[in-house]
Enzyme design. Sequence first.
Site, mmCIF file in Angstrom:
data_model
loop_
_atom_site.group_PDB
_atom_site.id
_atom_site.type_symbol
_atom_site.label_atom_id
_atom_site.label_comp_id
_atom_site.label_asym_id
_atom_site.label_seq_id
_atom_site.Cartn_x
_atom_site.Cartn_y
_atom_site.Cartn_z
ATOM 1 C CB ALA A 246 4.325 -16.485 -0.239
ATOM 2 N N GLY A 247 3.059 -13.488 -0.558
ATOM 3 C CA GLY A 247 2.186 -12.593 -0.020
ATOM 4 C C GLY A 247 2.032 -12.411 1.354
ATOM 5 C CB SER B 96 9.763 -7.371 0.278
ATOM 6 O OG SER B 96 8.306 -7.048 0.284
ATOM 7 C CG ASP C 50 3.014 -5.420 3.169
ATOM 8 O OD1 ASP C 50 1.962 -5.789 3.567
ATOM 9 O OD2 ASP C 50 3.518 -5.375 1.862
HETATM 10 C C1 GLA Z 1 0.755 -5.510 -0.722
HETATM 11 C C2 GLA Z 1 1.127 -4.112 -0.514
HETATM 12 C C3 GLA Z 1 0.360 -3.549 0.753
HETATM 13 C C4 GLA Z 1 -1.093 -3.755 0.386
HETATM 14 C C5 GLA Z 1 -1.571 -5.244 0.127
HETATM 15 C C6 GLA Z 1 -2.761 -5.187 -0.239
HETATM 16 O O1 GLA Z 1 1.058 -6.331 0.398
HETATM 17 O O2 GLA Z 1 2.421 -4.367 0.023
HETATM 18 O O3 GLA Z 1 0.481 -2.401 0.867
HETATM 19 O O4 GLA Z 1 -1.592 -3.031 -0.361
HETATM 20 O O5 GLA Z 1 -0.644 -5.773 -0.987
HETATM 21 O O6 GLA Z 1 -3.727 -4.898 0.801
#
Ligand code: GLA
Length: 392
Positions: A131-132, A136, A180
């Site tokens: 979902a963003g 993970s 992340d």
């Molecule tokens: C994902 C990637 C991060 C970052 C974001 C966008 O979450 O895992 O490293 O690049 O996209 O900002």
Amino acid sequence: MQHPTYHSQLTQLRDGFTACFGTAPAHVTRAPGRLEILGNHTDYNAGTVLSVAVDRAMFVAIAPADPAKRNCQVVDLHDHSRREFSLADLAHPRKGDWANYIKGLLVELQQRGIAVPPFSAALLGEVPLSAGMSSSAALEMAMLLALTQLCGVELPWLDCAKIGQACENNYIGARTGLLDQFSSLRGKQGCLIYSDFRSYEVSTVPIPAGTAFVVANSMVKHNLSQEYNERRQSCEEAVAALAKIYPGVSALRDVSWGQLLAARQQLAPLPFRRALHVVGEITRVEKGRLALQQGDVEQFGQLLLESQQSSEENFENSCPEIDALVAIGRGLPGHLGARISGGGFGGICVHLVRAEQAEEYLAALQKIYHERSGRKISAMICQASAGASCLD
Ligand code: GLA
């Protein structure tokens, strides 16, 4: 130590572990998901990001395996799916398998000379998947802390972040940055974290009182690897062209807005637009940090909207569902700003709202979106929480 806030999750996790493996866990860890608040795709461009660790986490319980068993066993208590694998046979990721995030870590640990013994583990996750919100990275960081506890090894937090990233890059095949893992490890209750991906310095910025984050999940599942890697490649192409014009440029972080505009004719149109997004985002993060320090939440919210617009036009990593959710949010009472959060191509958008109107905002967003599209979304109010830790 038992943290009172996690009481029910810990009980479920320990009981589930004992039911599966016939013994109590030796260690329990927790690592949160994250919200990227401002600074999209800037991390792998040596830029800066404002993010939070959320109050939704992955919990892991672990113990050495029964000596009679040579394999590792992992159970996901959410659906009771199980995986069993040998530490001597980790070379082959299985497409789309959640165990890849664990096997990839083990490969990285083995390469660093850290010998993990066979283990049994149970997972209990609260972070929405694909979902963003970095489910993970939450799994990687909770599992990594559990594995290092099991081995009696203590790794510096930056090494933990880099091992998680290496797992994504080398085993999963997503060329992601460090955002992340940084957010999951370094989150602080009530604060945004400001990460600098050149110096690897992290500091905190208090979230202004009276504001809340409403997170809406578009339910469009994003597959990061392919489109994400393409965006990263375009950024690299832009850097290569810019380095010929401006000596010393090694990342988009090194280029000012003015320099980028002046170089427009020397860049191919696509890398130019991708660079516009990234350089614009880095500028917005700096403006946003300043606005928050001055308590100017309206200005901060405006920057979120500018970020969304740039995702739509320049980086093309939003999607019609997220565009619609942001547009609806703009018309709601209590709205301060909204944007897609994370890699993009679906997933979530984050809305900064006045705290006293957050509940009504959330309900109205769901209702109006459903009326207009016929589709349902899930939405929640998220708090900024503390980063990953060992609980037992
Ligand atoms: C994902 C990637 C991060 C970052 C974001 C966008 O979450 O895992 O490293 O690049 O996209 O900002």
